[in-house]
Design an enzyme around this catalytic site. Structure first.
Site, PDB file in Angstrom:
ATOM      1  N   SER A  29       0.822  -1.189   0.154  1.00  0.00           N
ATOM      2  CA  SER A  29       0.015   0.004  -0.030  1.00  0.00           C
ATOM      3  C   SER A  29       0.909   1.344  -0.120  1.00  0.00           C
ATOM      4  O   SER A  29       1.806   1.393   0.889  1.00  0.00           O
ATOM      5  CB  SER A  29      -0.935  -0.013   1.309  1.00  0.00           C
ATOM      6  OG  SER A  29      -1.929   1.188   0.940  1.00  0.00           O
ATOM      7  N   GLU A  30       0.705   2.249  -1.054  1.00  0.00           N
ATOM      8  CA  GLU A  30       1.918   3.293  -1.155  1.00  0.00           C
ATOM      9  C   GLU A  30       1.741   4.164  -0.017  1.00  0.00           C
ATOM     10  O   GLU A  30       2.686   5.155  -0.176  1.00  0.00           O
ATOM     11  CB  GLU A  30       1.452   3.837  -2.518  1.00  0.00           C
ATOM     12  CG  GLU A  30       0.113   4.783  -2.589  1.00  0.00           C
ATOM     13  CD  GLU A  30      -0.858   4.073  -3.078  1.00  0.00           C
ATOM     14  OE1 GLU A  30      -0.947   2.508  -2.968  1.00  0.00           O
ATOM     15  OE2 GLU A  30      -1.878   4.738  -3.934  1.00  0.00           O
ATOM     16  N   ASN A  31       0.896   4.191   1.034  1.00  0.00           N
ATOM     17  CA  ASN A  31       1.069   5.081   1.970  1.00  0.00           C
ATOM     18  C   ASN A  31       1.907   4.424   3.142  1.00  0.00           C
ATOM     19  O   ASN A  31       2.071   4.888   4.102  1.00  0.00           O
ATOM     20  CB  ASN A  31      -0.407   5.043   2.532  1.00  0.00           C
ATOM     21  CG  ASN A  31      -1.060   4.073   3.037  1.00  0.00           C
ATOM     22  OD1 ASN A  31      -1.180   3.009   2.453  1.00  0.00           O
ATOM     23  ND2 ASN A  31      -1.890   4.202   4.240  1.00  0.00           N
ATOM     24  N   SER A  57       8.639   4.054  -0.099  1.00  0.00           N
ATOM     25  CA  SER A  57       7.464   3.628  -0.696  1.00  0.00           C
ATOM     26  C   SER A  57       7.143   3.927  -2.174  1.00  0.00           C
ATOM     27  O   SER A  57       7.090   3.090  -3.082  1.00  0.00           O
ATOM     28  CB  SER A  57       6.024   4.163   0.028  1.00  0.00           C
ATOM     29  OG  SER A  57       5.113   3.225  -0.637  1.00  0.00           O
TER      30      SER A  57
END
Lengths: 225, 212, 225, 212
Positions: B47-49, B89
């Protein structure tokens, strides 16, 4: 003895000036320094440029700052949210400027500022509206856009714990933009749930070394429940 | 013909994700793909967060608003998962370390151009998030969408008319009526739902199509 | 079930080919993957390009690789050391090529490769011999040199502990180039002192997430004393 | 005149390092500055191989070869210290987060150009390490050196003849016979050892000098 811990929110945001650029950590609510933003509102500085992933939602945080009419410009990747009505209204009225930046370019430009790079060639956004007018270059068969660092006068960051030298650890995905914003701002101000003794943070697990932190303030226990 | 609903489509996409893959699932329908990944195989969800090794949604009592996905929904972390900051990320993404990204789309061109961030409506407030990074970063981009808009226009097109997210970035398109490959050679049909013919598909889309 | 742990050093370096570029972690001996380098020597691949901070000293590690005549080129910041005689001899004989890169540019170029950037403008080296012939640009009143990413076919990294997904933690300053090299190579091979169960590493303290790691091999306890 | 020896010079440099400063001490003589920093004040020493909060050398029994400084000598870490990788370490440097860097030099020009990595000898094996990053990264660069070479040539020069490490990067030069400021305005004498006159200093160096 160096002690970066300050006692009050108003001390934490002392020296903020009209026209300042302010990075604000957070992705949605996770990692958003709500109490520091409240302190900025109480402080009164206006004509601010806000650099953050979002442009606030609901009635608190960046949304409250916008509602209070303190924000001249927002640099972010995703202003539109379910309850971003304060941003939406001012944006449609032409009262707030928006620089829309793809999320990874936002991160990379903040990192470039922290790391002292002059510019970077990034593949993200090539051939899109968001690269219009920007310098591009083909390197090794791939196309890139030249993007410049984003610096800021201040960074407001939320972390889990700090010591008096300003070393920080974060909590889960609330880490997000905190570490890179702390590196990119001239003055980095951090709110934490916990202040620990010097040496209590294992040097192997410190995420943000104190060199990137200027002031730390503990939020009330209730605010971090 | 028997159109696939979103659930069936999510299951279909999941079948093409091999064990060991590092995968980012976009906001919306792509998130459902996670429900159909085999539980006994290791597929790594990013998840890019700032999270790798994302697990399923938590029980109500275990919701932690500092453990959310890119769609800001509560998630969990698997044993072996890791947290990292946004710089790392998106380095993960942009640096080509993600094997597969599954995204929704407004339009995909036969050459793999993607439009999924902006309808081009002049009064829309633009918001891009990580869409452009995901589009050009992953080694393979799978798009998951209905083939036609509500008004019957094909979303598989010769040339996108909506603002682009990325150029020549999509490799496969999973739709309610069939699966397509797209790329330098144009579009090819990998499979169709029962009761549909290649000619019908050509008429629906208006683009040149051959079987893969 | 994904298990990146391999049992032997020869499995760890399988697939190495003549002409490969190999990043090797370490600053001096700290973080140098001595056992993996031994395995490369045993493997036999030659005509290698080595990317590392140093060019070896004494009779082991990179020095042994050079002594065995496997190295065509070295990209590093500091080849000259007290006991760098194997490098010195071959370099003076014109048998080994040297690309000398300032240490911070070496790090930044490795990072750029890992992060998918096409090039970076860095201030380091501007106006010096090491920037001769390179593109320069003045940005906001400061001068920068355009530097390109350094990719590699393989990275050999030393870490303290890993799990079967390849998550890594390091030890003290042995961390140095490990995390950034792991991100920049097509195949990252790691030697560790300890293999731990999945979940034993706190997700908050993992330095290198397993996505950047392809194979892990445990060194014998003696080798890590 | 009473020349300062290296120890006295290190003590002199230490006097100009304020509490709270983030400082990188170069390899060689600059390392000795650490011995003269007041123990009751927090000065943060960075070592570019990945350590902030560096402490003094360990006792023989406590030597750990994975806890060394940039000169590859065993050191310790203070409570409050942190480890980080080389990318972050040089971001710290290049990004202007280090307040003061103390370096040795072959030559420094009156405008602050630094030559300290290469004698220019054609048969020398070149090695630069972090010298160029330290030279241009720190907010202030202090040089610590003897004013004259063994053969009596001034190392404070109008124009460096050795290959440069960085342009216009040095702000102060601490020597065995005096302390100088250098920069856009040229060189100024901040202090001289007893028994030396400004005229003598002008003759020794051959550069234009005024008192600061």
């Amino acid at each position: 003895m160096i002690n970066k811990i300050v006692d009050t929110m108003s001390e934490a945001v002392a020296g903020l000036h009209d026209g300042a650029s302010i990075m604000i950590s957070g992705f949605g609510d996770a990692g958003a320094p709500a109490e520091l933003i409240e302190a900025v509102i109480a402080h009164g500085a206006t004509d601010l440029t806000i650099i953050s992933n979002n442009a606030g939602s609901g009635e608190t945080g960046i949304a409250a700052l916008i509602k209070a009419n303190r924000v001249r410009k927002v640099i972010c990747s995703f202003p539109r949210q379910a309850a971003s009505h304060h941003f939406d209204t001012r944006y449609r009225a032409g009262e707030i400027e928006l620089e829309l930046v793809p999320q990874g370019n936002l991160a990379a430009r903040i990192e470039a500022a922290g790391a002292g790079l002059g510019a970077i060639f990034t593949p993200t956004g090539y051939g899109t509206l968001l690269a219009e007018g920007k310098e591009t270059r083909e390197i090794d068969g791939r196309n890139y856009v030249l993007e410049y660092p984003i610096h800021a006068d201040f960074a407001l960051v939320k972390a889990r714990a700090a010591d008096r030298w300003g070393n920080l650890v974060y909590r889960k995905v609330a880490r997000n933009f905190g570490p890179i914003m702390a590196m990119a701002a001239r003055t980095t101000i951090v709110q934490v749930a916990e202040v620990v003794d010097l040496g209590a943070l294992d040097p192997e697990v410190i995420v943000t070394p104190g060199i990137f932190v200027n002031r730390v303030v503990r939020t009330s226990a209730a605010a971090n429940a | 013909m028997q159109r696939m609903d979103r659930t069936a489509l999510a299951a279909r996409v999941a079948r093409d994700i091999p064990e060991g893959a590092y995968v980012n699932l976009g906001i919306g329908a792509p998130t459902m793909v996670a429900n159909f990944l085999p539980r006994d195989k290791d597929v790594f969800l990013q998840s890019e967060n700032g999270l790798l090794g994302m697990g399923p949604a938590p029980a109500e009592a275990d919701i932690d608003w500092e453990l959310i996905n890119a769609g800001k929904q509560p998630v969990t972390i698997l044993a072996g998962g890791a947290y990292f900051h946004h710089g790392d990320s998106f380095a993960m993404m942009r640096g080509g370390h993600i094997d597969i990204c599954v995204l929704g789309a407004f339009q995909v061109s036969v050459h793999g151009d993607l439009a999924n961030w902006h309808t081009g409506a002049p009064d829309a407030i633009p918001a891009v998030g990580g869409a452009m990074d995901l589009a050009i970063g992953a080694r393979q981009v799978f798009v998951m969408m209905d083939l036609l808009t509500k008004t019957g226009d094909s979303k598989l097109v010769n040339r996108c008319t909506y603002p682009l997210t990325g150029l020549a970035c999509v490799s496969r398109v999973y739709t309610d009526v069939g699966v397509f490959s797209v790329g330098p050679e144009g579009a090819r049909v990998i499979e169709m739902v029962d009761g549909l013919t290649l000619d019908e598909l050509r008429k629906m889309t208006g683009v040149e199509l051959e079987m893969a």
